[in-house]
Design a protein around this motif. Structure first.
Motif, PDB file in Angstrom:
ATOM      1  N   LEU A  81      29.158  38.721  27.527  1.00  0.00           N
ATOM      2  CA  LEU A  81      30.199  38.560  28.548  1.00  0.00           C
ATOM      3  C   LEU A  81      29.629  38.540  29.960  1.00  0.00           C
ATOM      4  O   LEU A  81      30.367  38.354  30.928  1.00  0.00           O
ATOM      5  CB  LEU A  81      31.236  39.680  28.419  1.00  0.00           C
ATOM      6  N   TYR A 136      27.687  41.070  31.476  1.00  0.00           N
ATOM      7  CA  TYR A 136      27.384  42.361  32.103  1.00  0.00           C
ATOM      8  C   TYR A 136      25.892  42.624  32.047  1.00  0.00           C
ATOM      9  O   TYR A 136      25.212  42.213  31.104  1.00  0.00           O
ATOM     10  CB  TYR A 136      28.139  43.499  31.397  1.00  0.00           C
ATOM     11  N   PHE A 186      34.668  46.444  23.207  1.00  0.00           N
ATOM     12  CA  PHE A 186      35.388  45.353  23.858  1.00  0.00           C
ATOM     13  C   PHE A 186      36.548  44.839  23.005  1.00  0.00           C
ATOM     14  O   PHE A 186      37.282  43.957  23.443  1.00  0.00           O
ATOM     15  CB  PHE A 186      34.428  44.206  24.197  1.00  0.00           C
ATOM     16  N   HIS A 187      36.712  45.386  21.810  1.00  0.00           N
ATOM     17  CA  HIS A 187      37.785  44.953  20.906  1.00  0.00           C
ATOM     18  C   HIS A 187      38.597  46.163  20.442  1.00  0.00           C
ATOM     19  O   HIS A 187      38.720  46.426  19.251  1.00  0.00           O
ATOM     20  CB  HIS A 187      37.197  44.205  19.705  1.00  0.00           C
ATOM     21  N   LYS A 199      36.524  44.049  34.834  1.00  0.00           N
ATOM     22  CA  LYS A 199      36.623  42.980  35.837  1.00  0.00           C
ATOM     23  C   LYS A 199      37.555  43.371  36.971  1.00  0.00           C
ATOM     24  O   LYS A 199      37.256  43.100  38.143  1.00  0.00           O
ATOM     25  CB  LYS A 199      37.122  41.689  35.188  1.00  0.00           C
ATOM     26  N   ALA A 200      38.687  43.991  36.668  1.00  0.00           N
ATOM     27  CA  ALA A 200      39.657  44.385  37.691  1.00  0.00           C
ATOM     28  C   ALA A 200      39.068  45.386  38.680  1.00  0.00           C
ATOM     29  O   ALA A 200      39.533  45.490  39.814  1.00  0.00           O
ATOM     30  CB  ALA A 200      40.907  44.973  37.032  1.00  0.00           C
ATOM     31  N   ARG A 201      38.028  46.100  38.265  1.00  0.00           N
ATOM     32  CA  ARG A 201      37.384  47.096  39.118  1.00  0.00           C
ATOM     33  C   ARG A 201      36.054  46.598  39.678  1.00  0.00           C
ATOM     34  O   ARG A 201      35.283  47.372  40.246  1.00  0.00           O
ATOM     35  CB  ARG A 201      37.203  48.393  38.337  1.00  0.00           C
ATOM     36  N   HIS A 202      35.764  45.322  39.467  1.00  0.00           N
ATOM     37  CA  HIS A 202      34.540  44.690  39.975  1.00  0.00           C
ATOM     38  C   HIS A 202      33.281  45.370  39.438  1.00  0.00           C
ATOM     39  O   HIS A 202      32.281  45.493  40.154  1.00  0.00           O
ATOM     40  CB  HIS A 202      34.528  44.637  41.502  1.00  0.00           C
ATOM     41  N   HIS A 256      37.053  44.428  28.848  1.00  0.00           N
ATOM     42  CA  HIS A 256      36.529  43.387  29.739  1.00  0.00           C
ATOM     43  C   HIS A 256      37.445  43.208  30.960  1.00  0.00           C
ATOM     44  O   HIS A 256      36.979  43.190  32.104  1.00  0.00           O
ATOM     45  CB  HIS A 256      36.371  42.080  28.964  1.00  0.00           C
ATOM     46  N   GLU A 257      38.743  43.108  30.740  1.00  0.00           N
ATOM     47  CA  GLU A 257      39.694  42.964  31.854  1.00  0.00           C
ATOM     48  C   GLU A 257      39.696  44.198  32.743  1.00  0.00           C
ATOM     49  O   GLU A 257      39.779  44.087  33.970  1.00  0.00           O
ATOM     50  CB  GLU A 257      41.106  42.671  31.329  1.00  0.00           C
ATOM     51  N   TRP A 258      39.637  45.370  32.133  1.00  0.00           N
ATOM     52  CA  TRP A 258      39.624  46.623  32.891  1.00  0.00           C
ATOM     53  C   TRP A 258      38.404  46.661  33.805  1.00  0.00           C
ATOM     54  O   TRP A 258      38.506  47.009  34.986  1.00  0.00           O
ATOM     55  CB  TRP A 258      39.645  47.816  31.935  1.00  0.00           C
ATOM     56  N   ASP A 268      41.891  46.177  26.681  1.00  0.00           N
ATOM     57  CA  ASP A 268      40.989  45.060  26.951  1.00  0.00           C
ATOM     58  C   ASP A 268      39.949  45.555  27.960  1.00  0.00           C
ATOM     59  O   ASP A 268      40.170  45.502  29.175  1.00  0.00           O
ATOM     60  CB  ASP A 268      41.775  43.860  27.498  1.00  0.00           C
TER      61      ASP A 268
END
Length: 171
Positions: free
Chosen positions: A124, A126, A85-86, A96-99, A92-94, A90
């Motif tokens: 986070l 998940y 995640f670091h 989230k953008a894909r649900h 986490h963003e990737w 990013d």
């Protein structure tokens, strides 16, 4: 939706530099996961900044192991810390953008990058599964690789960070 994240499955971990490892079946189990996986697929590569590391960029050891050669990941990126995640992306963003709400983790080292990624992923929000028989690690200080893998499983399960599963469970 669930993503399979393969962490640091690199040739450099075959180097004697690391010492004695556990789980000689890890790569075969990773290959089985890949062969059956139909969801989003992520490959993470450790790009070491340590001068004598076999995982430094530009060296053969930085390349992925042959078991990953035929796969077509949706995302590939590098990192130089323990958590996926670091990294350069990013994650986490990737996700989230894909649900994507669930992640399945496998790779190297069980008690380092796999465990750290599982802990951060759990923090986070998940739902995390760690495929323990598709990971491996090396002895460290006075603990064997097997002891470290079991401690990781206990920490992740007991701390509520992840469910510990087998390759057969996932397939």
């Amino acid at each position: 939706m669930t993503a399979l994240i393969l962490i640091d499955v690199q040739r450099g971990f075959d180097d004697p530099y690391w010492g004695k490892r556990d789980n000689p079946d890890a790569e075969a189990n990773i290959a089985r996961l890949l062969a059956s996986w139909t969801g989003p697929l992520v490959f993470v590569r450790h790009d070491s900044t340590t001068p004598d590391s076999p995982l430094r960029p530009g060296q053969d050891g930085n390349r992925f192991k042959p078991e990953l050669d035929r796969a077509e990941p949706d995302l590939v990126f590098g990192k130089n810390v323990n958590s996926a995640f670091h990294g350069e992306v990013d994650l986490h963003e990737w996700l989230k953008a894909r649900h994507i709400t669930d992640i399945v983790l496998a790779g190297v080292q069980t008690n380092m990058c796999v465990e750290t990624t599982a802990r951060v992923g759990g923090n986070l929000g998940y739902r995390v599964k760690v495929v323990l028989d598709a990971t491996f690690t090396f002895g460290l200080e006075d603990l064997t690789a097997e002891q470290l893998a079991q401690a990781t499983a206990t920490n992740l399960r007991g701390g509520g960070f992840a469910e510990i599963v087998s390759t057969d469970d996932v397939i």
